[in-house]
Motif scaffolding. Structure first.
Motif, short mmCIF file in Angstrom:
data_model
loop_
_atom_site.label_atom_id
_atom_site.label_comp_id
_atom_site.label_asym_id
_atom_site.label_seq_id
_atom_site.Cartn_x
_atom_site.Cartn_y
_atom_site.Cartn_z
N LEU A 122 4.32 43.08 11.25
CA LEU A 122 3.93 44.00 12.32
C LEU A 122 3.52 45.39 11.82
O LEU A 122 2.97 46.17 12.60
N GLU A 123 3.78 45.69 10.56
CA GLU A 123 3.41 47.00 10.02
C GLU A 123 2.44 46.87 8.85
O GLU A 123 1.36 47.47 8.86
N ILE A 141 -0.39 51.95 11.76
CA ILE A 141 -0.80 51.44 13.07
C ILE A 141 0.37 50.66 13.66
O ILE A 141 0.19 49.64 14.33
N LYS A 142 1.56 51.14 13.41
CA LYS A 142 2.77 50.47 13.87
C LYS A 142 2.78 50.39 15.39
O LYS A 142 2.63 51.39 16.09
N TYR A 143 2.99 49.17 15.91
CA TYR A 143 3.05 48.92 17.34
C TYR A 143 1.77 49.37 18.06
O TYR A 143 1.81 49.83 19.20
N SER A 194 -3.69 46.85 20.26
CA SER A 194 -5.00 46.22 20.05
C SER A 194 -5.11 45.65 18.64
O SER A 194 -5.56 44.51 18.45
N VAL A 195 -4.70 46.42 17.63
CA VAL A 195 -4.81 45.95 16.25
C VAL A 195 -3.81 44.83 15.98
O VAL A 195 -4.13 43.82 15.35
N SER A 196 -2.58 45.00 16.46
CA SER A 196 -1.55 43.98 16.23
C SER A 196 -1.95 42.67 16.87
O SER A 196 -1.83 41.59 16.26
N PHE A 197 -2.43 42.72 18.11
CA PHE A 197 -2.81 41.50 18.81
C PHE A 197 -3.96 40.80 18.08
O PHE A 197 -3.93 39.58 17.86
N SER A 255 -4.82 41.02 14.92
CA SER A 255 -4.41 40.51 13.60
C SER A 255 -3.55 39.25 13.73
O SER A 255 -3.68 38.31 12.94
N ILE A 256 -2.69 39.20 14.74
CA ILE A 256 -1.85 38.01 14.95
C ILE A 256 -2.70 36.85 15.47
O ILE A 256 -2.46 35.68 15.10
N GLN A 257 -3.69 37.13 16.29
CA GLN A 257 -4.61 36.07 16.72
C GLN A 257 -5.30 35.43 15.53
O GLN A 257 -5.53 34.21 15.51
N LYS A 258 -5.61 36.22 14.51
CA LYS A 258 -6.23 35.70 13.29
C LYS A 258 -5.32 34.65 12.64
O LYS A 258 -5.78 33.58 12.24
N ILE A 259 -4.03 34.94 12.57
CA ILE A 259 -3.07 33.99 11.98
C ILE A 259 -2.96 32.74 12.83
O ILE A 259 -2.97 31.61 12.31
N LYS A 260 -2.87 32.90 14.14
CA LYS A 260 -2.73 31.76 15.04
C LYS A 260 -3.95 30.85 14.94
O LYS A 260 -3.83 29.61 14.89
N GLN A 261 -5.13 31.43 14.89
CA GLN A 261 -6.35 30.62 14.79
C GLN A 261 -6.42 29.89 13.45
O GLN A 261 -6.87 28.75 13.38
#
Length: 330
Positions: A85-86, A166-168, A171-174, A176-182
């Protein structure tokens, strides 16, 4: 010592997990000053030996090149929550920009050895995340190695990029995590359970002392027990993407909730003084996070006089049942 980034002999706070780390800032700066100013013959000989052998490594050759070098992680990289997340969103964003500009880059990666070997962390989540971003071995500079002879206390770098925090940042966190999920989603992954209890029985602290009683109760309501340590990163992502309700000890144990579908439910079993990281994480990903405060068993206080970090818990199963009914989970 934890490690940091220094420019003109001054600690750069962007290299930490947040700007004001109080005593840590002072300790890091003092450690660096001591190292630089120590003129003892034995210490000087050790420095020279390490620097000599380090010059024969790939990391040294990369460090002297003019190719941009990205530093993205903080001293707490060995904690999955801090890394995913960080550190990871910073790396995701800057590598995305570099590639859009068709620019080459080198990534300065976490050490292979600190007070302990970190190779298990690479297998658990660091390498899978590098795989997601196509960070190849040839483009990595290691800040430390398992071989002490090629592990100088400090390494010198040219042309360094240190992304801002860009902690918490939702927009960036979502994104970046979507990238992992995909990347890791497997449509053929076989998993039929939506209700999950995440155990910490293999951890050395912050366990549930009456876990068997808790698991027996939850199993009667359609929950299955899992141990994250037994699962590959890909399996963890796919299981969480198919989960609806998860329960476990609050903390890093529950961080994988960020891979769950929107509006899923997470129940954190916690001590009275637990920090609020997971509430922030849940809000970023539109998840419902519920806390159940439990009795502290075998209380052990950390250096900040907090019980949550080391102490085990004891869950009142009747109270747990009442709260799960209130939350409409059972």
């Amino acid at each position: 010592m934890w490690g940091g980034v220094f420019v003109d002999d001054k600690l750069i706070k962007e290299a930490l997990s947040h700007f004001e780390c109080g005593q840590l800032n002072t300790d890091l700066q003092n450690s660096y000053n001591t190292f630089i100013n120590d003129k003892s013959i034995i210490k000087q000989i050790k420095k020279l030996i390490k620097q000599f052998f380090y010059r024969f490594t790939k990391s040294y050759k990369l460090s002297r090149s003019n190719t941009p070098k990205i530093i993205f992680f903080c001293p707490w990289f060995d904690n999955f929550t801090h890394f995913i997340l960080e550190a990871y969103p910073r790396l995701y964003l800057i590598t995305k920009i570099f590639r859009e500009q068709n620019r080459d880059f080198i990534v300065v990666v976490p050490p292979k050895k600190r007070e302990f070997l970190t190779e298990s962390l690479y297998k658990s989540f660091i390498n899978p995340i590098f795989e997601t971003l196509d960070i190849k071995e040839k483009d990595r500079i290691y800040t430390n190695h398992t071989n002490i002879l090629i592990s100088p206390a400090f390494i010198s770098l040219k042309n360094v990029y240190l992304p801002t925090h860009i902690k918490y940042n939702k927009s960036v966190s979502f994104e970046s995590i979507q990238k992992i999920k995909q990347y890791f989603y497997d449509k053929d992954f076989v998993w039929e359970y939506q209700n999950i209890y995440i155990s910490r029985k293999k951890a050395n602290r912050r366990k549930v002392n009456n876990e068997k009683e808790v698991i027996d109760f939850l199993s009667n309501h359609g929950f299955i027990e899992i141990d994250m340590e037994d699962l590959s990163f890909k399996d963890r992502v796919n299981i969480m993407m198919r989960a609806k309700n998860i329960i476990g000890v609050d903390g890093t144990n529950l961080t994988s909730m960020i891979f769950m579908p929107k509006d899923s439910n997470i129940v954190g079993l916690r001590s009275y003084d637990m920090q609020e990281f997971n509430q922030f994480s849940a809000s970023m990903f539109d998840l419902n996070f519920y806390c159940i405060v439990c009795d502290v068993d075998d209380e052990i206080l950390n250096h900040n006089n907090e019980a949550w970090f080391f102490s085990n818990l004891r869950v009142d199963v009747k109270y747990l049942e009442s709260k799960l009914i209130e939350y409409e989970i059972i």
